[in-house]
Design an enzyme around this catalytic site. Structure first.
Site, PDB file in Angstrom:
ATOM      1  N   LEU A 145     118.619 -19.212  95.190  1.00  0.00           N
ATOM      2  CA  LEU A 145     119.811 -18.364  95.274  1.00  0.00           C
ATOM      3  C   LEU A 145     119.735 -17.312  94.167  1.00  0.00           C
ATOM      4  CD1 LEU A 145     122.642 -20.955  96.019  1.00  0.00           C
ATOM      5  CD2 LEU A 145     120.961 -19.914  97.559  1.00  0.00           C
ATOM      6  N   ALA A 168     121.607 -14.322  94.344  1.00  0.00           N
ATOM      7  CA  ALA A 168     122.645 -13.330  94.649  1.00  0.00           C
ATOM      8  C   ALA A 168     123.603 -13.126  93.479  1.00  0.00           C
ATOM      9  CB  ALA A 168     123.409 -13.760  95.906  1.00  0.00           C
ATOM     10  N   ARG A 188     128.747 -10.145  83.792  1.00  0.00           N
ATOM     11  CA  ARG A 188     128.933 -10.420  82.367  1.00  0.00           C
ATOM     12  C   ARG A 188     127.715 -10.027  81.523  1.00  0.00           C
ATOM     13  NH1 ARG A 188     130.618 -16.116  81.083  1.00  0.00           N
ATOM     14  NH2 ARG A 188     130.174 -16.716  83.208  1.00  0.00           N
ATOM     15  N   LYS A 237     121.321  -9.538  87.344  1.00  0.00           N
ATOM     16  CA  LYS A 237     121.091 -10.574  86.330  1.00  0.00           C
ATOM     17  C   LYS A 237     119.712 -11.207  86.417  1.00  0.00           C
ATOM     18  CE  LYS A 237     123.450 -14.504  86.641  1.00  0.00           C
ATOM     19  NZ  LYS A 237     124.663 -15.346  86.495  1.00  0.00           N
ATOM     20  N   ASN A 282     124.406 -16.403  81.953  1.00  0.00           N
ATOM     21  CA  ASN A 282     125.465 -15.542  82.481  1.00  0.00           C
ATOM     22  C   ASN A 282     125.780 -14.383  81.560  1.00  0.00           C
ATOM     23  OD1 ASN A 282     126.211 -17.106  84.874  1.00  0.00           O
ATOM     24  ND2 ASN A 282     126.735 -18.664  83.379  1.00  0.00           N
ATOM     25  N   LYS A 306      94.483   1.744  73.070  1.00  0.00           N
ATOM     26  CA  LYS A 306      95.084   1.749  74.414  1.00  0.00           C
ATOM     27  C   LYS A 306      94.011   2.015  75.465  1.00  0.00           C
ATOM     28  CE  LYS A 306      96.088   4.937  77.049  1.00  0.00           C
ATOM     29  NZ  LYS A 306      96.442   6.225  77.673  1.00  0.00           N
ATOM     30  N   ALA A 323      88.148   5.417  58.806  1.00  0.00           N
ATOM     31  CA  ALA A 323      89.607   5.479  58.666  1.00  0.00           C
ATOM     32  C   ALA A 323      90.137   6.779  59.251  1.00  0.00           C
ATOM     33  CB  ALA A 323      89.976   5.389  57.192  1.00  0.00           C
ATOM     34  N   TYR A 363      95.044  13.448  75.182  1.00  0.00           N
ATOM     35  CA  TYR A 363      96.086  14.020  76.034  1.00  0.00           C
ATOM     36  C   TYR A 363      96.226  15.500  75.729  1.00  0.00           C
ATOM     37  CZ  TYR A 363     100.716  14.248  78.300  1.00  0.00           C
ATOM     38  OH  TYR A 363     101.777  14.548  79.107  1.00  0.00           O
ATOM     39  N   ARG A 374      83.629  21.188  60.409  1.00  0.00           N
ATOM     40  CA  ARG A 374      84.693  21.465  59.438  1.00  0.00           C
ATOM     41  C   ARG A 374      84.216  22.671  58.643  1.00  0.00           C
ATOM     42  NH1 ARG A 374      82.364  16.374  56.440  1.00  0.00           N
ATOM     43  NH2 ARG A 374      81.010  17.446  54.954  1.00  0.00           N
TER      44      ARG A 374
END
Ligand code: UD1
Ligand code: CA
Length: 452
Positions: free
Chosen positions: A11, A13, A18, A25, A230, A337, A366, A373, A426
């Site tokens: 169940l 539903a 609250r 929920k 709840n 990632k 480091a 992106y 650089r």
């Protein structure tokens, strides 16, 4: 029980008013999984052969989550909320198909364990028509009371319908119920709504079964396991109970948790043997950790696979799509990632590596950053085996660093670097002898002139 077919009716539903939430929920999460997912996982482990999920009107999101976890589940909509028996009868077609055993569960009672479901179901194989799960809460207010006579369950009395003597009973209905498959529909269809709430109570199945001359029983379990959710507070309480279980399981499986109460797992976290986890580590969904891995303090991992012998942190962040091969070292303030870091590679300090392959035994200094992106699209960085990337280098993707190549410190690498080459990108250093002395004299005179 082995060969008995099992239909599970969940169940789902619940309105969740609250929870003060846009989300229904049962889609709120504990240990990285929705409550509905937890219940479905438990029923699968308990041997469900068929699954029916009852959802509220227009709850495609709940239906989608049910189907994501159990692709052959049947979804039923309860159009009006007329009570728990009415909700189960929404799945009438599934019940009519027949099953040896039927289990009814609530999707907002997510902590129930498969072994408890097996225990609840067991009396059916011995001829019981109904079995319910009972518990003794600290405060029984609001729960249905289990009225017993020795091992027999006589009736379940809802709080609002109970006499003072019945209210004094502290043995309560957790809400989960097992029904003999050949009787379930017959029992449910005879349940009426002549009670204090005017609802069709599933719990009335007990008295109807007894009137038919078949038995009902109650199986007791701990209050923690059947805690319903709840509110956000109860959601956090359920999280705490589940984390405690996951920490104990991790330690029983051979992981050392230096401060278990500070480590947070997902329900699907997998750990090898002799893993050491220092304090304040969070595992999001989809993490698997091999043997002999060390996770130093304050790491956050999600969707990552760590092979044996890996060390990460302190303060490392692994995001989805990360795989770390054997003996990789990821140090402090490093984020990785959607990248494959191959055997023995080292990324030890202050780096971001995204959408990259980092070859075996390479070393990123480091502050190495993959610029993956461009504001519109993500691009890949390939770093060959044994490459050495100097400190504070920006690798502007798409770009390939060849095997064994060296990148000079502070470089901004925008084009491919061949195997075994040196790339320095650089500006050259200039040195002007005596410049500072002359500068101080010039500025010193100017200051005196202004003060005079
Ligand atoms: C129910 C039990 C009570 C038990 C308690 C445990 C009945 C009549 N009472 O009471 O004995 O102690 O659970 O928490 O069964 N639901 C629907 N459709 C409905 C009504 C309910 O799907 O029309 C679902 C709810 O979403 C919820 C579950 O059934 O997941 C229980 O409903 P709820 O109204 O909370 O029942 P209680 O009054 O708490
Ligand atoms: Ca309830």
């Amino acid at each position: 029980m082995g060969d008995r077919s099992l239909l599970v009716v969940v169940l789902a539903a619940g309105e969740g008013t609250r929870m003060a939430s846009r989300l229904p929920k049962v889609l709120h999460r504990i240990a990285g999984r929705t409550m509905l997912h937890h219940v479905l996982a438990a029923t699968r482990a308990a041997g469900a052969t068929r699954t029916a999920v009852v959802v509220g009107p227009d709850r495609e999101d709940v239906a989608a989550e049910a189907l994501a976890q159990v692709p052959d589940a049947r979804i039923f909509v309860q159009r009006e909320r007329l009570g728990t028996a009415h909700a189960v009868l929404a799945a009438r077609d599934a019940l009519a198909d027949g099953a040896d055993d039927v289990l009814v569960l609530y999707a907002d009672t997510p902590l129930v364990r498969p072994e408890t479901l097996a225990r609840l179901r067991a009396p059916l194989a011995n001829g019981a028509a109904v079995a319910v799960l009972g518990f003794r809460p600290a405060d029984p207010t609001g729960y249905g009371r289990l009225l017993t006579d020795g091992p027999a369950l006589i009736a379940i009395r809802e709080e609002k319908d109970a006499s003072p003597a019945e209210r004094a009973v502290d043995f309560c209905n957790a809400g989960l119920m097992a029904l003999a498959g050949d009787r379930a529909l017959g029992l449910l269809e005879r349940i009426g709504n002549a009670n204090a709430k005017g609802e069709y109570y599933l719990t009335d199945a007990v008295e109807i079964a007894r009137a038919d001359g078949v038995s009902a029983v109650a199986e007791e379990t701990g209050a923690e396991e059947v805690a319903g959710v709840n509110s956000r507070l109860q959601l956090a309480e359920a999280e705490a109970i589940l984390q405690d279980r996951l920490r104990r399981a991790a330690m029983a499986g051979g992981a050392t948790l230096v401060a278990p109460e500070t480590v947070f797992f997902s329900a699907d976290t997998r750990l090898g043997r002799d893993v050491i986890i220092e304090p304040n580590v969070v595992f999001g969904p989809g993490v698997s950790v091999g043997d002999d891995v060390v996770i130093h303090a304050f790491c956050h991992l999600e969707g990552a696979e760590l092979a044996s012998g890996v060390t990460i942190g302190p303060f490392a962040r692994l995001r989805p799509g990360t795989t770390l091969a054997k003996d990789v070292r990821i140090g402090n303030f490093v984020e990785v990632k959607a990248s494959q870091v191959e055997e023995g590679a080292k990324i030890n300090h202050l780096s971001y590596v995204g959408d990259a392959r980092v070859g075996a035994h390479s070393n990123l200094g480091a502050g190495t950053v993959t610029c993956n992106y461009d504001g519109f699209f993500k691009h890949r960085t390939e770093i060959g085996e044994g490459a050495f990337v100097g400190v504070h280098s920006a690798l502007v993707a798409p770009v390939t660093i060849g095997k064994g190549a060296f990148i000079g410190t502070g470089s901004v690498i925008t084009s491919n670097v061949p195997d075994d080459a040196l790339a320095v990108a650089r500006s050259r250093q200039q040195v002007k002898e005596g410049w500072a002395t002359a500068y101080r004299e010039l500025k010193g005179r100017a200051k005196k002139a202004k003060e005079a």
